[in-house]
Enzyme design. Structure first.
Site, PDB file in Angstrom:
ATOM      1  N   MET A 142       0.850  -1.200   0.000  1.00 50.76           N
ATOM      2  CA  MET A 142       0.000   0.000   0.000  1.00 50.76           C
ATOM      3  C   MET A 142       0.885   1.249   0.000  1.00 50.76           C
ATOM      4  O   MET A 142       0.431   2.337   0.356  1.00 50.76           O
ATOM      5  CB  MET A 142      -0.945  -0.014   1.198  1.00 50.76           C
ATOM      6  N   GLY A 143       2.153   1.098  -0.362  1.00 51.91           N
ATOM      7  CA  GLY A 143       3.045   2.246  -0.409  1.00 51.91           C
ATOM      8  C   GLY A 143       3.556   2.619   0.970  1.00 51.91           C
ATOM      9  O   GLY A 143       3.522   1.808   1.891  1.00 51.91           O
ATOM     10  N   LEU A 188       6.623   3.046   1.705  1.00 54.19           N
ATOM     11  CA  LEU A 188       7.551   1.906   1.774  1.00 54.19           C
ATOM     12  C   LEU A 188       8.634   2.117   2.830  1.00 54.19           C
ATOM     13  O   LEU A 188       9.072   3.229   3.081  1.00 54.19           O
ATOM     14  CB  LEU A 188       8.190   1.671   0.404  1.00 54.19           C
ATOM     15  N   HIS A 189       9.059   1.014   3.419  1.00 54.62           N
ATOM     16  CA  HIS A 189      10.109   1.020   4.434  1.00 54.62           C
ATOM     17  C   HIS A 189      11.000  -0.197   4.201  1.00 54.62           C
ATOM     18  O   HIS A 189      10.809  -0.971   3.231  1.00 54.62           O
ATOM     19  CB  HIS A 189       9.508   1.034   5.843  1.00 54.62           C
ATOM     20  N   HIS A 239       9.424  -3.580   3.313  1.00 60.55           N
ATOM     21  CA  HIS A 239       9.046  -3.767   1.908  1.00 60.55           C
ATOM     22  C   HIS A 239      10.288  -4.031   1.048  1.00 60.55           C
ATOM     23  O   HIS A 239      10.265  -4.882   0.150  1.00 60.55           O
ATOM     24  CB  HIS A 239       8.340  -2.520   1.371  1.00 60.55           C
ATOM     25  N   GLY A 245       5.058 -10.191   3.942  1.00 62.64           N
ATOM     26  CA  GLY A 245       5.825 -10.153   5.178  1.00 62.64           C
ATOM     27  C   GLY A 245       5.141 -10.926   6.293  1.00 62.64           C
ATOM     28  O   GLY A 245       3.922 -10.839   6.473  1.00 62.64           O
ATOM     29  N   GLN A 248      -2.707 -12.179   7.872  1.00 64.23           N
ATOM     30  CA  GLN A 248      -2.924 -11.870   6.455  1.00 64.23           C
ATOM     31  C   GLN A 248      -2.284 -12.929   5.562  1.00 64.23           C
ATOM     32  O   GLN A 248      -2.868 -13.337   4.553  1.00 64.23           O
ATOM     33  CB  GLN A 248      -2.343 -10.489   6.133  1.00 64.23           C
ATOM     34  N   SER A 303       6.650  -0.941  10.084  1.00 60.49           N
ATOM     35  CA  SER A 303       5.274  -0.802   9.622  1.00 60.49           C
ATOM     36  C   SER A 303       5.091   0.626   9.139  1.00 60.49           C
ATOM     37  O   SER A 303       5.653   1.560   9.736  1.00 60.49           O
ATOM     38  CB  SER A 303       4.300  -1.077  10.780  1.00 60.49           C
ATOM     39  N   ARG A 330       2.618   2.287   9.602  1.00 61.69           N
ATOM     40  CA  ARG A 330       1.884   3.018  10.654  1.00 61.69           C
ATOM     41  C   ARG A 330       2.798   3.488  11.788  1.00 61.69           C
ATOM     42  O   ARG A 330       2.358   4.285  12.628  1.00 61.69           O
ATOM     43  CB  ARG A 330       0.750   2.149  11.200  1.00 61.69           C
TER      44      ARG A 330
HETATM   45  O1  PAF Z   1      -0.139  -5.773   3.545  1.00 55.64           O
HETATM   46  C1  PAF Z   1      -0.549  -4.855   2.804  1.00 55.64           C
HETATM   47  O2  PAF Z   1       0.146  -3.863   2.527  1.00 55.64           O
HETATM   48  C2  PAF Z   1      -1.939  -4.934   2.205  1.00 55.64           C
HETATM   49  O3  PAF Z   1      -2.825  -5.544   3.083  1.00 55.64           O
HETATM   50  C3  PAF Z   1      -1.970  -5.614   0.840  1.00 55.64           C
HETATM   51  C4  PAF Z   1      -1.543  -7.064   0.909  1.00 55.64           C
HETATM   52  C5  PAF Z   1      -1.064  -4.869  -0.136  1.00 55.64           C
HETATM   53  C6  PAF Z   1      -3.394  -5.584   0.277  1.00 55.64           C
HETATM   54  O4  PAF Z   1      -3.862  -4.271   0.149  1.00 55.64           O
END
Ligand code: PAF
Length: 296
Positions: A31-32, A34-35, A38, A148, A154, A186, A188
């Site tokens: 979802m961008g 980035l760190h 990612h 990750g 997830q 994260s 966040r």
């Molecule tokens: O983990 C995430 O960043 C999101 O949940 C994902 C897998 C890109 C789906 O939007």
């Protein structure tokens, strides 16, 4: 040279063409904002594959009405610059209207590992995740996708969906990347105030304690209590601090030799999650691994 692609059909055509030419394609959905977490996924994908695609899409359907969709950081220029040295071929950055078409009325509904923990606290969240991941896999029909272990639940939900729907893609789960004090990377974390940031390290500290207690043979309830107290002592409002089966996320059986410790808590308005896989029950040799089952 990386190419930014907005159109799903164009994106799909590029990946299909690369694979037809015998190239192995890896995909990192994000979802961008980035760190280093990612970047570690991208590095692994680049190691395994000839071409790497990264998607950057803040998916509205996985946010609840009171959640942070509007304020979620959107940093495409910085993300693109960050990816530049890592051999990414395509950045797929669709508009919301290209992913959710006018009149959109279809969702993937996930049960099993989606039900407890985040599923209970964030109704509809995993349906949104599964739906968008499936749509992303349509646009980026890669050989393998990289996720990750930080988002343990997830990864189980995605694996379950891929298995149940027979999607032809390999799911690779990579280790959590941590700050020096143990805080899991994260997007966040950027929300944390200067006062709350050092307190957040209590989350990973509680998991480290869980790992030691598990190896020493402590009862699950006692481990959960310790995790909760460690976080609360640092001002974290605990949503859950629990042990569960690492693949089903069902409650542990008495003779379980493996578990996952899962925690979620709030510091101010920031909600953070983390986890640690627990092995080596009764060996006094704690050992974590990001690998998970559900092989096809
Ligand atoms: O983990 C995430 O960043 C999101 O949940 C994902 C897998 C890109 C789906 O939007």
């Amino acid at each position: 040279m990386q190419q930014i692609v907005h159109d799903p059909d164009r994106m799909r055509a590029l990946v299909v063409e690369a694979r037809a030419a015998g190239r192995r394609v890896g995909f990192v959905p994000t979802m961008g904002a980035l760190h280093a977490g990612h970047v570690s996924l991208v590095t692994r994908a680049a190691r395994d594959c000839d071409d790497v695609a990264v998607s950057i899409f803040v998916n509205p359907t996985q946010f609840g009405p009171q959640e942070d969709f509007a304020r979620y950081p959107r940093t495409l220029a910085a993300d693109t610059a960050q990816l530049a040295p890592h051999g990414v071929k395509w950045i797929y950055a669709p508009e919301v209207s290209a992913v959710y078409l006018p009149g959109d009325a279809t969702r993937i509904v996930v049960g099993g590992p989606a039900v407890r923990f985040e599923g209970e606290r964030r109704p509809g969240h995993f349906d949104g995740v599964a739906t968008v991941v499936c749509k992303l896999f349509q646009a980026v029909p890669a050989d393998a996708a990289y996720f990750g272990a930080k988002d343990w639940q997830q990864t189980l939900v995605v694996r379950r969906m891929v298995y149940d729907l027979g999607l032809p893609i390999e799911i690779v789960v990579c280790p959590t990347v941590r700050e020096a004090d143990g805080l899991a990377m994260s997007s966040r974390n950027a929300y944390l105030s200067a006062a709350d940031r050092p307190r957040a390290a209590a989350i990973s500290e509680s998991l480290r304690q869980a790992e030691q207690l598990w190896a020493a043979g402590a009862a699950a309830a006692a481990i959960e209590e310790t995790m909760r107290k460690t976080m609360e002592a640092h001002g974290i409002v605990v949503d859950y601090a629990a042990l569960a089966d690492p693949e089903s996320l069902e409650p542990l059986t008495a003779d379980a030799s493996r578990a996952v410790a899962l925690v979620a808590g709030r510091l101010g308005s920031t909600r953070l999650i983390d986890n640690r896989e627990l092995r080596g029950r009764g060996t006094s040799e704690p050992r974590s691994t990001p690998d998970q089952g559900l092989a096809r």
